[in-house]
Design a protein around this motif. Structure first.
Motif, PDB file in Angstrom:
ATOM      1  N   GLN A   1       2.826  46.498 -32.965  1.00  0.00           N
ATOM      2  CA  GLN A   1       3.866  45.656 -33.552  1.00  0.00           C
ATOM      3  C   GLN A   1       3.650  45.555 -35.047  1.00  0.00           C
ATOM      4  OE1 GLN A   1       4.071  41.623 -32.039  1.00  0.00           O
ATOM      5  NE2 GLN A   1       5.540  40.991 -33.595  1.00  0.00           N
ATOM      6  N   ARG A   2       4.672  45.936 -35.807  1.00  0.00           N
ATOM      7  CA  ARG A   2       4.619  45.799 -37.268  1.00  0.00           C
ATOM      8  C   ARG A   2       5.285  44.488 -37.673  1.00  0.00           C
ATOM      9  NH1 ARG A   2       4.056  51.242 -39.387  1.00  0.00           N
ATOM     10  NH2 ARG A   2       4.161  50.364 -41.482  1.00  0.00           N
ATOM     11  N   TYR A   3       4.705  43.830 -38.679  1.00  0.00           N
ATOM     12  CA  TYR A   3       5.260  42.566 -39.161  1.00  0.00           C
ATOM     13  C   TYR A   3       4.844  42.411 -40.618  1.00  0.00           C
ATOM     14  CZ  TYR A   3       6.704  37.634 -38.868  1.00  0.00           C
ATOM     15  OH  TYR A   3       7.332  36.429 -39.048  1.00  0.00           O
TER      16      TYR A   3
ATOM     17  N   SER B   1      10.512  52.113 -27.900  1.00  0.00           N
ATOM     18  CA  SER B   1      10.499  51.221 -29.063  1.00  0.00           C
ATOM     19  C   SER B   1      11.452  50.060 -28.843  1.00  0.00           C
ATOM     20  CB  SER B   1      10.880  51.983 -30.341  1.00  0.00           C
ATOM     21  OG  SER B   1      12.204  52.482 -30.258  1.00  0.00           O
TER      22      SER B   1
ATOM     23  N   TRP C   1      11.858  38.907 -34.788  1.00  0.00           N
ATOM     24  CA  TRP C   1      10.886  39.550 -35.672  1.00  0.00           C
ATOM     25  C   TRP C   1      10.120  40.685 -35.000  1.00  0.00           C
ATOM     26  CZ3 TRP C   1       9.187  33.946 -36.032  1.00  0.00           C
ATOM     27  CH2 TRP C   1       8.641  33.502 -34.830  1.00  0.00           C
ATOM     28  N   TYR C   2      10.519  41.085 -33.810  1.00  0.00           N
ATOM     29  CA  TYR C   2       9.747  42.092 -33.091  1.00  0.00           C
ATOM     30  C   TYR C   2      10.172  43.507 -33.445  1.00  0.00           C
ATOM     31  CZ  TYR C   2       8.240  38.211 -30.099  1.00  0.00           C
ATOM     32  OH  TYR C   2       7.697  37.038 -29.639  1.00  0.00           O
ATOM     33  N   GLN C   3       9.221  44.267 -33.983  1.00  0.00           N
ATOM     34  CA  GLN C   3       9.366  45.707 -34.192  1.00  0.00           C
ATOM     35  C   GLN C   3       8.164  46.363 -33.531  1.00  0.00           C
ATOM     36  OE1 GLN C   3       9.869  45.553 -38.616  1.00  0.00           O
ATOM     37  NE2 GLN C   3      11.727  46.727 -38.219  1.00  0.00           N
TER      38      GLN C   3
ATOM     39  N   GLU D   1       6.476  49.670 -31.200  1.00  0.00           N
ATOM     40  CA  GLU D   1       6.532  51.060 -30.760  1.00  0.00           C
ATOM     41  C   GLU D   1       5.421  51.307 -29.745  1.00  0.00           C
ATOM     42  OE1 GLU D   1       6.358  53.327 -34.384  1.00  0.00           O
ATOM     43  OE2 GLU D   1       8.541  53.276 -34.609  1.00  0.00           O
TER      44      GLU D   1
ATOM     45  N   ASP E   1      13.319  46.816 -31.263  1.00  0.00           N
ATOM     46  CA  ASP E   1      13.550  46.212 -32.582  1.00  0.00           C
ATOM     47  C   ASP E   1      14.625  45.146 -32.433  1.00  0.00           C
ATOM     48  OD1 ASP E   1      14.175  45.512 -35.185  1.00  0.00           O
ATOM     49  OD2 ASP E   1      14.045  47.557 -35.958  1.00  0.00           O
ATOM     50  N   ASP E   2      14.224  43.884 -32.579  1.00  0.00           N
ATOM     51  CA  ASP E   2      15.205  42.799 -32.467  1.00  0.00           C
ATOM     52  C   ASP E   2      15.429  42.108 -33.807  1.00  0.00           C
ATOM     53  OD1 ASP E   2      12.904  41.222 -32.761  1.00  0.00           O
ATOM     54  OD2 ASP E   2      13.658  39.682 -31.405  1.00  0.00           O
ATOM     55  N   THR E   3      15.075  42.784 -34.905  1.00  0.00           N
ATOM     56  CA  THR E   3      15.232  42.179 -36.229  1.00  0.00           C
ATOM     57  C   THR E   3      16.666  42.298 -36.744  1.00  0.00           C
ATOM     58  OG1 THR E   3      14.553  44.238 -37.336  1.00  0.00           O
ATOM     59  CG2 THR E   3      12.834  42.640 -36.826  1.00  0.00           C
TER      60      THR E   3
END
Length: 252
Positions: free
Chosen positions: A43-45, A137, A23-25, A27, A139-141
């Motif tokens: 972190q955006r979620y 950045s 869930w990690y996004q 920047e 992103d592991d989503t």
């Protein structure tokens, strides 16, 4: 020794899949608030709870002390509040507010772009322009992507040190491959801790990425816990500070 303690329940959920399905996004930015150089990570979620959709950590280069931030996103525009003390950190970040957060009057406003962000920081009579450049950045989503050198400024700190995680990709996914201990006065790395972690679970446990390293005190000694994901096999490695050598050692 790896433990089952991951911190307070509330905002801490365990990953049940590999790191590349997480869930990690995140920047990372560097730039300035007024005349002061800063580093900032966001972190955006979809929801951290209480209406919070963004959490982050930033520090002024001169002070090196991480400041926890949280807030709301309206498209590319972010309104961010700063955590003032440990009591507010527990109430807002760890336990979660019982009512929706109100970002009215919060000091930091950012308008994000592909390359960076501009905005303002204001409190009382003080108002400064904010100019930031995106430098990395994570992103592991999805399949897992990293751009640049991803250094996560964890919220944990001691009077002397702050802690940063270096995240990279491997065949097993994305994870933290080493932890840096940065002396705040010297403004430089004084120790690095690597992880023998072929499953790539280090630093991939808590919902806010900035809480994957936590600090506590036992017997008058500072201890830092590095959280590991891995579903039911999640845990933490504890490192104890030795005041004579001024280094952290894995707790036996």
């Amino acid at each position: 020794m790896r433990k089952g303690l991951i911190g307070a329940v509330g905002c801490l959920l365990l990953l049940s899949q590999k790191a590349f399905a997480g869930w990690y996004q995140v920047e990372n930015y560097e730039g300035s608030i007024g005349p002061n150089p800063v580093h900032l990570s966001l972190q955006r979620y979809a929801s951290f709870g209480s209406g919070i959709t963004v959490e982050g950590s930033y520090f002024y280069d001169a002070k090196q002390s991480p400041i926890a931030i949280y807030g709301e996103a309206d498209g590319p525009e972010l309104t961010l509040c700063e955590i003032a003390d440990d009591k507010e950190f527990q109430r807002i970040i760890v336990m979660g507010s019982k009512t929706p957060v109100d970002t009215t009057g919060c000091p930091l406003f950012l308008d994000l772009s592909e390359s960076g962000a501009t905005g303002t920081w204001s409190k009382g009579a003080d108002k400064f322009p904010v100019t930031l450049k995106k430098v990395a950045s994570l992103d592991d989503t999805g399949e897992g992507r990293i751009a640049g050198t991803v250094e996560i400024p964890f919220w944990a700190e001691t009077a002397t040190d702050r802690f940063a995680g270096i995240y990279t990709t491997s065949d097993a996914g994305i994870c933290m491959t080493k932890l840096q201990i940065i002396n705040k006065k010297k403004k430089k790395v004084v120790q690095e801790i690597g992880f023998d972690d072929e499953d790539c679970n280090a630093g991939m446990s808590t919902t806010p990425i900035y809480m994957n390293v936590e600090k506590w005190v036992e017997g008058g000694k500072d201890i830092i816990s590095v959280n590991f994901g891995g579903g039911k096999f999640a845990g933490a490695d504890d490192y104890v500070f030795n005041p004579k050598t001024k280094k952290y050692y894995l707790k036996k």
